[in-house]
Design a protein around this motif. Structure first.
Motif, PDB file in Angstrom:
ATOM      1  N   ILE A 208       0.857  -1.176   0.000  1.00 42.35           N
ATOM      2  CA  ILE A 208       0.000   0.000   0.000  1.00 42.35           C
ATOM      3  C   ILE A 208       0.897   1.232   0.000  1.00 42.35           C
ATOM      4  CG2 ILE A 208      -1.799   1.267   1.236  1.00 42.35           C
ATOM      5  CD1 ILE A 208      -2.660  -1.406   2.475  1.00 42.35           C
ATOM      6  N   VAL A 209       0.714   2.102  -0.991  1.00 42.53           N
ATOM      7  CA  VAL A 209       1.558   3.284  -1.153  1.00 42.53           C
ATOM      8  C   VAL A 209       0.693   4.536  -1.160  1.00 42.53           C
ATOM      9  CG1 VAL A 209       3.260   1.957  -2.467  1.00 42.53           C
ATOM     10  CG2 VAL A 209       1.492   3.240  -3.687  1.00 42.53           C
TER      11      VAL A 209
ATOM     12  N   SER B 134      -1.907   3.854   6.858  1.00 45.86           N
ATOM     13  CA  SER B 134      -1.753   3.102   8.109  1.00 45.86           C
ATOM     14  C   SER B 134      -3.108   2.837   8.756  1.00 45.86           C
ATOM     15  CB  SER B 134      -0.849   3.869   9.075  1.00 45.86           C
ATOM     16  OG  SER B 134       0.481   3.933   8.578  1.00 45.86           O
ATOM     17  N   THR B 135      -4.016   3.795   8.652  1.00 46.36           N
ATOM     18  CA  THR B 135      -5.357   3.595   9.203  1.00 46.36           C
ATOM     19  C   THR B 135      -6.066   2.456   8.494  1.00 46.36           C
ATOM     20  OG1 THR B 135      -5.516   5.942   9.782  1.00 46.36           O
ATOM     21  CG2 THR B 135      -7.570   4.707   9.664  1.00 46.36           C
ATOM     22  N   LEU B 136      -5.957   2.408   7.175  1.00 47.22           N
ATOM     23  CA  LEU B 136      -6.553   1.319   6.409  1.00 47.22           C
ATOM     24  C   LEU B 136      -5.930  -0.017   6.805  1.00 47.22           C
ATOM     25  CD1 LEU B 136      -8.338   0.171   4.173  1.00 47.22           C
ATOM     26  CD2 LEU B 136      -6.554   0.818   2.520  1.00 47.22           C
ATOM     27  N   LEU B 137      -4.609  -0.048   6.971  1.00 45.55           N
ATOM     28  CA  LEU B 137      -3.935  -1.285   7.372  1.00 45.55           C
ATOM     29  C   LEU B 137      -4.437  -1.757   8.730  1.00 45.55           C
ATOM     30  CD1 LEU B 137      -1.572  -3.185   6.370  1.00 45.55           C
ATOM     31  CD2 LEU B 137      -0.166  -1.988   8.059  1.00 45.55           C
ATOM     32  N   GLU B 138      -4.618  -0.828   9.661  1.00 46.55           N
ATOM     33  CA  GLU B 138      -5.116  -1.193  10.988  1.00 46.55           C
ATOM     34  C   GLU B 138      -6.501  -1.812  10.908  1.00 46.55           C
ATOM     35  OE1 GLU B 138      -4.922   2.465  13.114  1.00 46.55           O
ATOM     36  OE2 GLU B 138      -2.745   2.398  13.369  1.00 46.55           O
TER      37      GLU B 138
ATOM     38  N   ALA C 227       0.857 -16.730  11.229  1.00 49.09           N
ATOM     39  CA  ALA C 227      -0.494 -16.392  10.791  1.00 49.09           C
ATOM     40  C   ALA C 227      -0.649 -16.590   9.291  1.00 49.09           C
ATOM     41  CB  ALA C 227      -0.818 -14.950  11.169  1.00 49.09           C
ATOM     42  N   ASP C 228      -1.893 -16.622   8.844  1.00 48.77           N
ATOM     43  CA  ASP C 228      -2.174 -16.728   7.419  1.00 48.77           C
ATOM     44  C   ASP C 228      -1.874 -15.424   6.693  1.00 48.77           C
ATOM     45  OD1 ASP C 228      -3.242 -19.361   7.731  1.00 48.77           O
ATOM     46  OD2 ASP C 228      -5.114 -18.470   8.450  1.00 48.77           O
ATOM     47  N   VAL C 229      -2.133 -14.303   7.383  1.00 52.07           N
ATOM     48  CA  VAL C 229      -1.944 -12.980   6.777  1.00 52.07           C
ATOM     49  C   VAL C 229      -1.082 -12.139   7.710  1.00 52.07           C
ATOM     50  CG1 VAL C 229      -3.074 -10.940   5.802  1.00 52.07           C
ATOM     51  CG2 VAL C 229      -4.251 -13.157   5.739  1.00 52.07           C
ATOM     52  N   LEU C 230       0.009 -11.603   7.180  1.00 47.72           N
ATOM     53  CA  LEU C 230       0.929 -10.760   7.942  1.00 47.72           C
ATOM     54  C   LEU C 230       0.785  -9.336   7.434  1.00 47.72           C
ATOM     55  CD1 LEU C 230       3.268 -10.754  10.041  1.00 47.72           C
ATOM     56  CD2 LEU C 230       4.840 -11.115   8.131  1.00 47.72           C
ATOM     57  N   LEU C 231       0.442  -8.401   8.322  1.00 51.14           N
ATOM     58  CA  LEU C 231       0.215  -7.008   7.953  1.00 51.14           C
ATOM     59  C   LEU C 231       1.263  -6.137   8.627  1.00 51.14           C
ATOM     60  CD1 LEU C 231      -2.973  -8.303   8.706  1.00 51.14           C
ATOM     61  CD2 LEU C 231      -3.344  -6.511   6.999  1.00 51.14           C
ATOM     62  N   LEU C 232       2.033  -5.407   7.823  1.00 52.22           N
ATOM     63  CA  LEU C 232       3.211  -4.692   8.306  1.00 52.22           C
ATOM     64  C   LEU C 232       3.124  -3.212   7.953  1.00 52.22           C
ATOM     65  CD1 LEU C 232       5.872  -7.204   6.912  1.00 52.22           C
ATOM     66  CD2 LEU C 232       4.740  -7.268   9.148  1.00 52.22           C
TER      67      LEU C 232
END
Length: 221
Positions: free
Chosen positions: A41-42, A50-54, A155-160
């Motif tokens: 995400i750029v 970052s809000t969307l990622l959260e 985990a299945d999905v890693l969000l960084l």
């Protein structure tokens, strides 16, 4: 004529809206995260990335909208962790938290749990820091420790969130290597990043501006 099957998604978000005291940070976002791929995400600072990622990670409840995980587990690694200098946790303790409530049956304990923690510490080259207080670590060391916590969860999905920002070249390369290893494991990885190396390696690039997602652009190879 063969049937055209839908592309599987690790996460699907619909109508995501987030407000901060009347200011819209994310505005009606729909997003599908491809399964087993690296999505980056750029966008400019303050765009709502970052809000969307959260929200995707389940760390923030949106004012409206939904995120469908398909029952997949998620691990979220924030960019920075401000902690009290009196926090009585070592780096290893922080990584161990990643194994709590792991979504396997039966839950790994004993040797299996220690092996997951040791592997995460080794991947991020922080085994020598394991007994040091987390609060005493540098910002870069904390970032690597938090990423190790995410790895230990399996985990299945890693969000960084910005996994290489503010790190020296060697630490940034370790984090990129850890992301590549997660993808080889079969995990889905979603990053917020300005790192051109990560963007170039991405399978999908999502551009966010003023809280909205622009049409997907192809990564530069």
């Amino acid at each position: 004529m063969p049937l055209s099957l839908p592309t599987p998604h690790a996460l699907s978000a619909r109508g995501i809206r987030v407000d901060f005291q009347g200011v819209v940070a994310v505005d009606g976002v729909d997003l599908d995260v491809p399964l087993g791929a690296l999505t980056v995400i750029v966008g400019p600072n303050g765009a709502g990335k970052s809000t969307l990622l959260e929200v995707l990670a389940g760390a923030r409840v949106p004012a409206s909208g939904t995120v469908d995980t398909g029952g997949r587990t998620r691990a979220f690694v924030p960019q920075r962790a401000a902690v009290s200098e009196h926090l009585p946790l070592t780096a290893r303790d922080v990584v161990t938290v990643g194994t709590w409530g792991r979504p396997t049956a039966p839950r790994p304990r004993g040797a299996a749990q220690r092996a997951a923690i040791d592997a995460a510490l080794q991947t991020l080259d922080i085994t020598a820091l394991a007994r040091r207080p987390f609060a005493a670590l540098s910002g870069g060391q904390r970032q690597r420790t938090l990423l190790a916590q995410g790895l230990a969860r399996r985990a299945d999905v890693l969000l960084l969130d910005e996994p290489t920002t503010g790190l020296d070249a060697a630490s940034a390369e370790l984090n990129r290597g850890a992301i590549a290893a997660e993808l080889r494991r079969g995990a889905t990885v979603v990053c917020v990043s300005h790192d051109e190396r990560l963007i170039g390696d991405a399978d999908h690039v999502v551009e966010v501006d003023a809280g909205r997602v622009r049409p997907e652009r192809s990564p530069v190879r």
